[in-house]
Design a protein around this motif. Structure first.
Motif, PDB file in Angstrom:
ATOM      1  N   HIS A  39       0.838  -1.187   0.000  1.00 38.48           N
ATOM      2  CA  HIS A  39       0.000   0.000   0.000  1.00 38.48           C
ATOM      3  C   HIS A  39       0.877   1.242   0.000  1.00 38.48           C
ATOM      4  O   HIS A  39       2.019   1.227   0.446  1.00 38.48           O
ATOM      5  CB  HIS A  39      -0.894   0.018   1.246  1.00 38.48           C
ATOM      6  CG  HIS A  39      -1.935  -1.031   1.224  1.00 38.48           C
ATOM      7  ND1 HIS A  39      -3.076  -0.930   0.486  1.00 38.48           N
ATOM      8  CD2 HIS A  39      -2.002  -2.229   1.859  1.00 38.48           C
ATOM      9  CE1 HIS A  39      -3.823  -2.004   0.665  1.00 38.48           C
ATOM     10  NE2 HIS A  39      -3.193  -2.811   1.490  1.00 38.48           N
ATOM     11  N   GLN A  67       0.709   3.544   1.962  1.00 38.72           N
ATOM     12  CA  GLN A  67       1.048   3.855   3.349  1.00 38.72           C
ATOM     13  C   GLN A  67       2.419   3.322   3.732  1.00 38.72           C
ATOM     14  O   GLN A  67       3.078   3.857   4.602  1.00 38.72           O
ATOM     15  CB  GLN A  67      -0.020   3.256   4.271  1.00 38.72           C
ATOM     16  CG  GLN A  67       0.311   3.294   5.751  1.00 38.72           C
ATOM     17  CD  GLN A  67       0.447   4.699   6.269  1.00 38.72           C
ATOM     18  OE1 GLN A  67      -0.061   5.644   5.675  1.00 38.72           O
ATOM     19  NE2 GLN A  67       1.157   4.869   7.358  1.00 38.72           N
ATOM     20  N   GLN A  68       2.865   2.276   3.072  1.00 35.19           N
ATOM     21  CA  GLN A  68       4.139   1.680   3.428  1.00 35.19           C
ATOM     22  C   GLN A  68       5.315   2.289   2.665  1.00 35.19           C
ATOM     23  O   GLN A  68       6.437   1.816   2.789  1.00 35.19           O
ATOM     24  CB  GLN A  68       4.068   0.172   3.185  1.00 35.19           C
ATOM     25  CG  GLN A  68       3.203  -0.517   4.225  1.00 35.19           C
ATOM     26  CD  GLN A  68       2.312  -1.565   3.633  1.00 35.19           C
ATOM     27  OE1 GLN A  68       2.414  -1.914   2.469  1.00 35.19           O
ATOM     28  NE2 GLN A  68       1.406  -2.072   4.426  1.00 35.19           N
ATOM     29  N   THR A  96       1.261   9.671   7.275  1.00 39.21           N
ATOM     30  CA  THR A  96      -0.182   9.517   7.340  1.00 39.21           C
ATOM     31  C   THR A  96      -0.838  10.885   7.523  1.00 39.21           C
ATOM     32  O   THR A  96      -0.382  11.707   8.315  1.00 39.21           O
ATOM     33  CB  THR A  96      -0.573   8.607   8.515  1.00 39.21           C
ATOM     34  OG1 THR A  96       0.006   7.321   8.316  1.00 39.21           O
ATOM     35  CG2 THR A  96      -2.080   8.457   8.620  1.00 39.21           C
ATOM     36  N   LYS A 121       6.345   3.593  11.419  1.00 36.33           N
ATOM     37  CA  LYS A 121       5.969   3.192  10.060  1.00 36.33           C
ATOM     38  C   LYS A 121       6.403   1.769   9.738  1.00 36.33           C
ATOM     39  O   LYS A 121       5.804   1.100   8.904  1.00 36.33           O
ATOM     40  CB  LYS A 121       6.563   4.171   9.050  1.00 36.33           C
ATOM     41  CG  LYS A 121       6.078   5.606   9.210  1.00 36.33           C
ATOM     42  CD  LYS A 121       6.706   6.520   8.185  1.00 36.33           C
ATOM     43  CE  LYS A 121       6.303   7.971   8.396  1.00 36.33           C
ATOM     44  NZ  LYS A 121       6.806   8.519   9.656  1.00 36.33           N
ATOM     45  N   TYR A 137       3.451  -0.421  12.196  1.00 37.49           N
ATOM     46  CA  TYR A 137       2.000  -0.245  12.184  1.00 37.49           C
ATOM     47  C   TYR A 137       1.525   0.235  10.827  1.00 37.49           C
ATOM     48  O   TYR A 137       2.188   1.048  10.177  1.00 37.49           O
ATOM     49  CB  TYR A 137       1.616   0.782  13.258  1.00 37.49           C
ATOM     50  CG  TYR A 137       0.130   0.944  13.477  1.00 37.49           C
ATOM     51  CD1 TYR A 137      -0.611  -0.045  14.096  1.00 37.49           C
ATOM     52  CD2 TYR A 137      -0.533   2.104  13.078  1.00 37.49           C
ATOM     53  CE1 TYR A 137      -1.972   0.099  14.314  1.00 37.49           C
ATOM     54  CE2 TYR A 137      -1.898   2.269  13.287  1.00 37.49           C
ATOM     55  CZ  TYR A 137      -2.612   1.263  13.911  1.00 37.49           C
ATOM     56  OH  TYR A 137      -3.960   1.426  14.122  1.00 37.49           O
ATOM     57  N   ASP A 138       0.354  -0.234  10.403  1.00 39.63           N
ATOM     58  CA  ASP A 138      -0.207   0.145   9.109  1.00 39.63           C
ATOM     59  C   ASP A 138      -1.705   0.354   9.285  1.00 39.63           C
ATOM     60  O   ASP A 138      -2.433  -0.571   9.665  1.00 39.63           O
ATOM     61  CB  ASP A 138       0.058  -0.956   8.087  1.00 39.63           C
ATOM     62  CG  ASP A 138      -0.455  -0.620   6.688  1.00 39.63           C
ATOM     63  OD1 ASP A 138      -1.042   0.463   6.517  1.00 39.63           O
ATOM     64  OD2 ASP A 138      -0.280  -1.451   5.779  1.00 39.63           O
ATOM     65  N   GLU A 189      -3.925   0.470   7.191  1.00 35.48           N
ATOM     66  CA  GLU A 189      -4.708  -0.372   6.294  1.00 35.48           C
ATOM     67  C   GLU A 189      -4.906  -1.784   6.847  1.00 35.48           C
ATOM     68  O   GLU A 189      -5.725  -2.545   6.333  1.00 35.48           O
ATOM     69  CB  GLU A 189      -4.027  -0.457   4.922  1.00 35.48           C
ATOM     70  CG  GLU A 189      -3.833   0.879   4.233  1.00 35.48           C
ATOM     71  CD  GLU A 189      -5.143   1.559   3.873  1.00 35.48           C
ATOM     72  OE1 GLU A 189      -6.187   0.878   3.860  1.00 35.48           O
ATOM     73  OE2 GLU A 189      -5.132   2.770   3.602  1.00 35.48           O
ATOM     74  N   ARG A 194      10.071   0.733   5.764  1.00 32.84           N
ATOM     75  CA  ARG A 194       8.944   0.114   5.075  1.00 32.84           C
ATOM     76  C   ARG A 194       8.664  -1.254   5.671  1.00 32.84           C
ATOM     77  O   ARG A 194       9.570  -1.971   6.085  1.00 32.84           O
ATOM     78  CB  ARG A 194       9.254  -0.050   3.586  1.00 32.84           C
ATOM     79  CG  ARG A 194       9.272   1.240   2.805  1.00 32.84           C
ATOM     80  CD  ARG A 194       9.628   1.001   1.358  1.00 32.84           C
ATOM     81  NE  ARG A 194      10.987   0.472   1.223  1.00 32.84           N
ATOM     82  CZ  ARG A 194      11.688   0.536   0.095  1.00 32.84           C
ATOM     83  NH1 ARG A 194      11.161   1.074  -0.984  1.00 32.84           N
ATOM     84  NH2 ARG A 194      12.914   0.046   0.041  1.00 32.84           N
TER      85      ARG A 194
END
Length: 500
Positions: A18, A20-21, A27, A299, A302-303, A305, A407
């Motif tokens: 994603h 997000q990563q 975020t 990061k 935790y995600d 998504e 990541r």
């Protein structure tokens, strides 16, 4: 057995992640809080401002809720208090230049001031509708409508009716397809379910990505049952004891805060209030509004998504659950009027505290297992308010096979395959000695067995995929801890192994 070495160029072995990563992205965060309800909101938001370089803050909205609304018996709690955001930003401005010496990304105070709004002044879904738009609901719409593909993480630290108003207003002026895109960008963490609007939203818009935390959210410093004075009953409800030489109670937590947050920690430390009620009772630190945003600081762990993966913001179910009522009776009576609703809810972890050997196995453990780390983190970060770089401690950087990007790493593997994981490129900006721990986060994956990892304290680590793990997902965490006389700080790397 053939050894599969994970190369530095991890994309050769990863699946598409994603956005997000992507380590270059933060975020997007918008916070709704009932400022003025009690001092815990100021504690939480002061804490958050110390970390506001870790995410893209896009809104600070003063809202109503169960405890702050026109029906309150206390006149101060009958109205909204956005001025408390401004008060804290003033304190932040006094240490802003020194914070910049320690980390990049701290926003200018004027930028933060421009994020403050007021939301719905009335309580619950009844205070939404035609002609009831607020500056806060208007801001939510503008933030979500931005030409930015990243989702918007909305932390609701009180009532949700300002968000409900935003959705109503947007729906009235847009097509069904546009509304669907609007809803799809929302990632909501509802702390404590403090009005009836959350259930209404989820019943009306079942596709919304919505987390409800009735209990984990209170475990930053609080007991499992926050309705009982923790320093008068069973102390084990407080979870692991993480405030040093101070007593195992709420009083002890505030004594810890006096030493490590308030006294002799620069001008901003004095903005951290004592959390005391009108009857004189002092209760645990920070209520429930810290945990929802705290996970955004890791990061590599935790995600948003995948809330079922866990991290500093807790761990939740992989699938939505039907009718997870608010813990507040006066709220859930109303919730039952709107029909069925579905949310992601709190999940359990099993963990043994390495400091005491005590085992925890309940809803609260997903927070308690990280509590030492984030108490230490806040303590060290407060030094950034006044100390030069060389006299403060800073987080190490956990690197998996040379990748320092934070990541989350995705790998494909086969049953019985041996994987070499290498953390030797991890580093510390202060030159501190590092300690390593590789552990399996069993609850985050789908492989049902607990995996005991051998040589898990080495920099390099050989992991053999279980032969019966076909079609399963396994999560390995690299935990790196520095050894510093101020307090040890942590960083993490998560490796998600898809067993083909």
């Amino acid at each position: 057995m053939k050894i599969k070495t994970i190369l530095i160029f991890l994309f050769l072995f990863t699946v598409v992640a994603h956005a997000q990563q992507n380590s270059s992205e933060k975020t997007r965060l918008l916070i709704l809080a009932d400022m003025g309800n009690e001092p815990d909101e100021e504690q939480q938001m002061m804490h958050m401002l110390m970390y506001c370089n870790e995410f893209d803050l896009e809104g600070l909205v003063a809202v109503s809720g169960k405890y702050l609304q026109p029906a309150s018996k206390n006149p101060y709690r009958q109205v909204l208090h956005p001025e408390l955001f401004h008060h804290l930003i003033l304190g932040y401005s006094k240490v802003y230049k020194n914070l910049q010496k320690h980390a990049d990304g701290y926003p200018e105070p004027e930028f933060l001031t421009n994020l403050v709004r007021t939301g719905q002044p009335g309580y619950g879904i009844e205070s939404t509708g035609e002609g009831l738009s607020s500056p806060g609901s208007d801001l939510i719409i503008r933030v979500v409508e931005k030409d930015d593909p990243r989702p918007v993480y909305i932390v609701v630290n009180a009532g949700s009716n300002t968000l409900a108003q935003a959705i109503k207003d947007y729906e009235k002026a847009h097509s069904a397809a546009e509304l669907a895109r609007f809803i799809s960008k929302l990632r909501v963490y509802e702390n404590g379910a403090q009005d009836n609007a959350g259930a209404w939203i989820c019943a009306q818009y079942p596709e919304i990505n919505w987390i409800r935390s009735n209990y984990q959210t209170y475990c930053y410093g609080g007991p499992a049952n926050d309705g009982i004075a923790d320093n008068k009953g069973d102390r084990s409800r407080l979870g692991p004891h993480t405030w040093g030489e101070y007593e195992y109670s709420s009083i002890g937590q505030h004594q810890w805060a006096l030493q490590h947050i308030i006294a002799n920690h620069g001008a901003f430390g004095r903005y951290f209030p004592l959390r005391q009620f009108e009857n004189g009772h002092v209760t645990f630190l920070e209520g429930g509004g810290t945990i929802p945003w705290l996970g955004l600081c890791n990061k590599g762990l935790y995600d948003i998504e995948h809330p079922h993966w866990g991290g500093w913001s807790g761990r939740f179910t992989k699938e939505k659950v039907k009718n997870f009522w608010s813990k507040h009776t006066s709220v859930n009576v109303d919730e039952k009027e709107y029909g069925d609703f579905y949310m992601f809810i709190e999940a359990e972890d099993q963990w043994v505290n390495p400091e005491t050997g005590k085992e925890f196995n309940d809803w609260f453990t997903p927070i308690w297992r990280f509590r030492r780390a984030f108490f230490n983190d806040f303590q060290c970060r407060m030094d950034w308010c006044f100390q030069p770089f060389e006299k403060a401690n800073h987080n190490p950087n956990a690197a998996v096979n040379g990748d320092r990007s934070n990541r989350i790493v995705f790998l494909n593997a086969k049953p019985g395959e041996q994987i070499l994981l290498d953390g030797s490129a991890s580093s510390d900006p202060d030159g501190d000695e590092l300690e390593f721990l590789w552990w399996c986060y069993a609850e985050a994956g789908t492989y049902p067995e607990k995996l005991e990892l051998k040589n898990a304290e080495n920099q390099t680590f050989n992991f053999v995929v279980p032969k019966d793990a076909k079609g399963k997902e396994i999560h390995i965490i690299l935990e790196v801890q520095d050894k510093n006389e101020i307090a040890s700080l942590f960083d993490y790397g998560r490796i998600v192994i898809n067993v083909e």
